[in-house]
Structure formats: structure tokens, C-alpha cells
Design a protein around this motif. Structure first.
Motif, PDB file in Angstrom:
ATOM      1  N   THR A 111      -6.351   3.199   9.221  1.00 60.80           N
ATOM      2  CA  THR A 111      -5.584   2.076   9.765  1.00 60.80           C
ATOM      3  C   THR A 111      -6.112   1.617  11.121  1.00 60.80           C
ATOM      4  O   THR A 111      -6.287   0.425  11.349  1.00 60.80           O
ATOM      5  CB  THR A 111      -4.110   2.510   9.909  1.00 60.80           C
ATOM      6  OG1 THR A 111      -3.702   3.035   8.658  1.00 60.80           O
ATOM      7  CG2 THR A 111      -3.221   1.349  10.299  1.00 60.80           C
ATOM      8  N   SER A 168      -3.562  -2.775  -0.888  1.00 61.87           N
ATOM      9  CA  SER A 168      -2.568  -3.797  -0.541  1.00 61.87           C
ATOM     10  C   SER A 168      -3.076  -5.165  -0.989  1.00 61.87           C
ATOM     11  O   SER A 168      -4.277  -5.446  -0.882  1.00 61.87           O
ATOM     12  CB  SER A 168      -2.342  -3.869   0.971  1.00 61.87           C
ATOM     13  OG  SER A 168      -1.788  -2.679   1.445  1.00 61.87           O
ATOM     14  N   SER A 225       2.336   6.459   6.275  1.00 65.20           N
ATOM     15  CA  SER A 225       3.055   6.476   4.991  1.00 65.20           C
ATOM     16  C   SER A 225       2.883   7.820   4.268  1.00 65.20           C
ATOM     17  O   SER A 225       3.776   8.280   3.563  1.00 65.20           O
ATOM     18  CB  SER A 225       2.574   5.339   4.083  1.00 65.20           C
ATOM     19  OG  SER A 225       1.201   5.450   3.813  1.00 65.20           O
ATOM     20  N   GLY A 243       0.811  -1.220   0.000  1.00 69.16           N
ATOM     21  CA  GLY A 243       0.000   0.000   0.000  1.00 69.16           C
ATOM     22  C   GLY A 243       0.844   1.270   0.000  1.00 69.16           C
ATOM     23  O   GLY A 243       0.492   2.259  -0.641  1.00 69.16           O
ATOM     24  N   THR A 244       1.951   1.235   0.717  1.00 66.76           N
ATOM     25  CA  THR A 244       2.790   2.429   0.813  1.00 66.76           C
ATOM     26  C   THR A 244       3.318   2.840  -0.553  1.00 66.76           C
ATOM     27  O   THR A 244       3.281   4.023  -0.917  1.00 66.76           O
ATOM     28  CB  THR A 244       3.958   2.168   1.794  1.00 66.76           C
ATOM     29  OG1 THR A 244       3.399   1.877   3.073  1.00 66.76           O
ATOM     30  CG2 THR A 244       4.881   3.364   1.895  1.00 66.76           C
TER      31      THR A 244
HETATM   32  C1  LIG Z   1      -4.818   2.833   5.474  1.00 67.47           C
HETATM   33  C2  LIG Z   1      -3.462   2.245   5.200  1.00 67.47           C
HETATM   34  N1  LIG Z   1      -2.706   2.765   4.219  1.00 67.47           N
HETATM   35  C3  LIG Z   1      -1.500   2.285   3.916  1.00 67.47           C
HETATM   36  C4  LIG Z   1      -0.993   1.207   4.601  1.00 67.47           C
HETATM   37  C5  LIG Z   1       0.359   0.705   4.232  1.00 67.47           C
HETATM   38  O1  LIG Z   1       0.205  -0.460   3.512  1.00 67.47           O
HETATM   39  P1  LIG Z   1       1.449  -1.461   3.339  1.00 67.47           P
HETATM   40  O2  LIG Z   1       1.741  -1.980   4.703  1.00 67.47           O
HETATM   41  O3  LIG Z   1       0.901  -2.486   2.397  1.00 67.47           O
HETATM   42  O4  LIG Z   1       2.562  -0.675   2.764  1.00 67.47           O
HETATM   43  C6  LIG Z   1      -1.735   0.625   5.632  1.00 67.47           C
HETATM   44  C7  LIG Z   1      -1.199  -0.510   6.388  1.00 67.47           C
HETATM   45  O5  LIG Z   1      -1.708  -0.969   7.358  1.00 67.47           O
HETATM   46  C8  LIG Z   1      -2.999   1.151   5.929  1.00 67.47           C
HETATM   47  O6  LIG Z   1      -3.752   0.649   6.905  1.00 67.47           O
END
Ligand SMILES: Cc1ncc(COP(=O)(O)O)c(C=O)c1O
Length: 388
Positions: free
Chosen positions: A175, A234, A127, A98-99
Motif C-alpha cells: 500500500t 480492486s 485488511s 480489495g478487502t
Molecule cells: C495492497 C492493498 N490491499 C488491499 C487494499 C484494500 O483495498 P480496498 O480499499 O479496495 O478494500 C488496499 C487499498 O489501498 C491495498 O493497497
């Protein structure tokens, strides 16, 4: 040399690590990583170095042929359909998570609006702040409502005073609290203020694979039909994969702004990294092709019902617990560090959450509820956590 490589070693620490993971994955209740999957049909592909560097949509194959671009493109096509991307104007790739998808969305936004300002709520994933620093883009924090959703009045105020083009990050599932920022409401605010020059990126890391499968998405509509510019999701969260991965989708006309041809690989490239994991597109492809919409809908409904069950169980023990609409993130008062560590719970301030993904069965929920209830009866000083 080859004999050295092929010699069979027996490392007891690997056996121990494996057993540890078997146990830990059954006690993982706080992070959005589905631990239930079986990709044994794909084990044979571990015998190759699969590298997807370059653009999965390029017409001509790149020089490096051990790639899964074809499968990657099909994965993007599936997500494009799921998110109602404009038929002849979408592009994307399988990311590291996701990042990276958020980084990509904001990178494209900054290229389109070099004078822009990134606007996001205080409940946004860390992030986004990191990405703004990395890309040297100015940013504005907007306060959130108690349920974690952006405060629309505060957003309106900030936008009314803002001269720079807004690059708005909408949380499609925060999150910690699993709150969804309503894109349609954000669009209404932009229209009321007659702001035409803007960009909306959806951070749909977890809920991007939940909301398209629920009956009542309505006000939580976040896809390209709602007028967004990019979406990051993700792969390892709801779907479940052995390694972190994700998908980013953008309008192709926007992504073209950062395209360039790289002679060394014989391919155009508008992705972020050079070498890219070629196994994760294969895994996502396999799961999406075999699980199909009905199966995913069924799994998601079971998980959502389990979230209701968890709340009911907490409430029966007089422990306050709650969740947002269409969310499998169940919030309750932060317990002791002993419980947090045992069940790998996520915490923020006085809150903790569990997430009812498939490994969080009724048995796991009952155990957590009973342990939290038992502890809450003890005097505070005797609980396994120092006061913060
Ligand atoms: C809302 C949100 N955005 C971004 C992320 C980051 O995703 P990743 O861990 O796949 O990089 C998360 C991870 O928990 C998340 O909850």
C-alpha cells in the motif's frame, strides 16, 4: 405515495457537494483511485435495483432476475485470462473491493487448512490483520526490507520453525511503498524446506491491474502460472469506478468447499455477502470491453512515465524521492499537514507518497513539488506541522 417519490426537490447542499467533489477529485494525489472515467452510457441503469446475490456462474438463473450475473461472469472470465487461471478450474465474483477479496482468499485458505497460520510482511495492508482477527486465524508477521518487500531470509527462518500449514499473503504492490513480494522466490523457499501443504493468496489490490500490462514483469510474476491459489484485485483503483469494487479469483475446486444451495434465492452461493452490487460488474464490464488491452497498456505507461517525471522534479529541487520497479507510487519525506491535506497525500511515519494516476497530471506534480520544495526551505518551526 408515488407522487412524493417523484417530486423534484432542489437541495442546494447537493449542488455544493457536487462542486466540492469536482474540486477535490482534481486534488487527489495520494490514494490509488483513478478519478478519470465516464460511465454516462450506464446512467439509465440507476433506475433499477440491480442485485447480484448468489453465484454468477450458476447454470440456472436465480429467482431474482434483475441481476447482471452474465456480465459479472464475463468480467471474471477476462480476469481469469489476464491472470492465467486454470481453464476449467477457476471461479470468482465481483466484490466490494480489495478487502473483501482478501477476506475471501483467506476464508477459502482456512477452510482448506483449518490448522493453518497466515504469514505476511509488516508492510501488508491493514485488511489482512483485520481478516485474521475476524476469521480467528493465527498469524505471523515477517519483517520487510527497506523497500517494503518481504524479507525472504526472515520468511525462510519463520517457515523452517513452523509446523502449521502456511497461508502466505504475497503483496503484489504494498500500500505505502508499492513493493512486490516475489512469488517465485517464496515458492523456492517452500520447495527448499520441502513444505507441500501451503496456500498462497496474492493481495494484488492495485498492481493486479498494472503488472500484466508492463513489459518487464518477469521476477514479479504473481498469477496462477506462478502457482498461486487466489488473487484479489480492486476495481476502483487502476480502472476507476464511481463506487468501490473489486474481483476475487480462486480455484473452483477450492471454492467448492464453501458452496451451499440457498432455496430462498434459488441459487447456489459461495460468495460472502447476501445482496451484492449488480452495478459494479456492469461498470467493470463496460470499461474492460471498451478500453481493451492496448488502451490500458498505454494509460499505464503514461502513469509510470509520470512517476519518473515526479522523481526527476523532486530531485531537481534536491528532495529525495524514489519508487519501486513498475510502480506509480512515488515516495518522499513527509511534508506539513497543510500540504498533506491539500493534496490528499497518504502518509506513514516520515514518508508520504503521491500516486501518478491520470488525475495527477504534470501540472499537479509540479505544484506539489514546488510546494514541498518551498516549505523545505523554511525553518522547521515555521512549517505547518507540529513535530511528531
Ligand atoms: C495492497 C492493498 N490491499 C488491499 C487494499 C484494500 O483495498 P480496498 O480499499 O479496495 O478494500 C488496499 C487499498 O489501498 C491495498 O493497497
Amino acid at each position: 405515495m408515488p407522487t412524493m417519490i417523484h417530486r423534484r426537490f432542489n437541495f442546494p447542499e447537493l449542488d455544493r457537494l457536487y462542486l466540492q467533489f469536482q474540486k477535490d477529485s482534481k486534488e487527489m494525489a495520494g490514494y490509488p483511485d483513478n478519478q478519470f472515467f465516464n460511465y454516462s452510457k450506464l446512467f439509465r441503469f440507476l433506475n433499477f435495483h440491480i442485485n447480484n446475490c448468489g453465484d454468477p456462474f450458476q447454470a440456472k438463473a436465480s429467482y431474482y432476475r434483475i441481476n447482471t450475473h452474465k456480465f459479472e461472469k464475463e468480467v471474471i472470465d477476462i480476469f481469469a485470462q489476464l491472470f492465467h487461471a486454470p481453464k476449467n478450474n477457476y471461479w470468482g465474483y465481483v466484490t466490494n473491493g480489495g478487502t473483501e477479496g482478501n477476506l475471501y482468499g483467506i476464508y477459502v485458505a482456512r477452510e482448506l487448512h483449518p490448522e493453518g497460520v497466515v504469514i505476511y510482511s509488516q508492510d501488508t495492508h491493514y485488511s489482512i490483520a483485520k481478516i485474521c482477527r475476524l476469521l480467528r486465524v493465527p498469524s505471523l508477521h515477517i519483517k520487510s526490507q527497506p523497500n517494503g518487500e518481504i524479507d525472504y531470509n526472515a520468511l525462510q527462518d519463520a517457515l523452517a520453525h513452523e509446523k502449521r500449514p502456511p497461508i502466505i499473503v504475497a503483496n503484489i504492490g504494498t500500500t505505502m511503498k508499492g513493493a512486490v513480494d516475489e512469488v517465485l522466490k517464496i515458492k523456492e523457499i517452500l520447495a527448499d524446506l520441502k513444505i507441500q501443504n501451503y496456500y498462497i493468496h496474492c493481495d494484488a489490490a492495485f498492481f493486479g491491474m498494472i503488472l500484466p500490462f508492463v513489459h518487464e514483469m518477469e521476477s514479479q510474476l504473481f498469477d496462477f502460472r506462478a502457482g498461486v491459489d487466489s488473487i484479489a484485485v480492486s476495481g476502483h483503483k487502476l480502472i476507476g469506478t464511481p463506487m468501490p469494487c473489486g474481483v476475487v479469483l480462486v480455484k473452483n475446486s477450492n471454492a467448492e468447499k464453501i458452496n451451499s444451495f440457498i432455496e430462498y434465492i434459488g441459487s447456489s452461493d459461495k460468495t460472502i455477502t447476501g445482496s451484492r452490487n449488480g452495478l459494479s460488474p456492469l461498470i467493470l464490464w463496460y470499461e474492460l470491453k471498451s478500453a481493451k488491452r492496448e488502451k490500458l497498456t498505454e494509460i499505464i505507461n503514461i502513469c509510470l512515465k509520470r512517476a519518473s517525471y515526479a522523481i526527476q522534479k523532486f530531485n531537481e529541487k534536491n528532495i529525495k524521492a524514489w519508487r519501486n520497479k513498475n510502480s506509480m507510487i512515488v515516495l518522499f519525506t513527509r511534508p506539513s499537514d497543510t500540504i498533506i491535506r491539500k493534496w490528499q497525500l497518504a502518509v506513514e511515519g516520515d514518508l508520504a507518497h503521491l500516486i501518478t494516476l491520470p488525475q495527477v497530471t504534470h501540472r499537479v506534480i509540479d505544484a506539489i513539488v514546488n510546494e514541498v520544495a518551498h516549505e523545505s526551505k523554511k525553518p522547521k518551526a515555521k512549517r505547518g506541522r507540529k513535530s511528531r
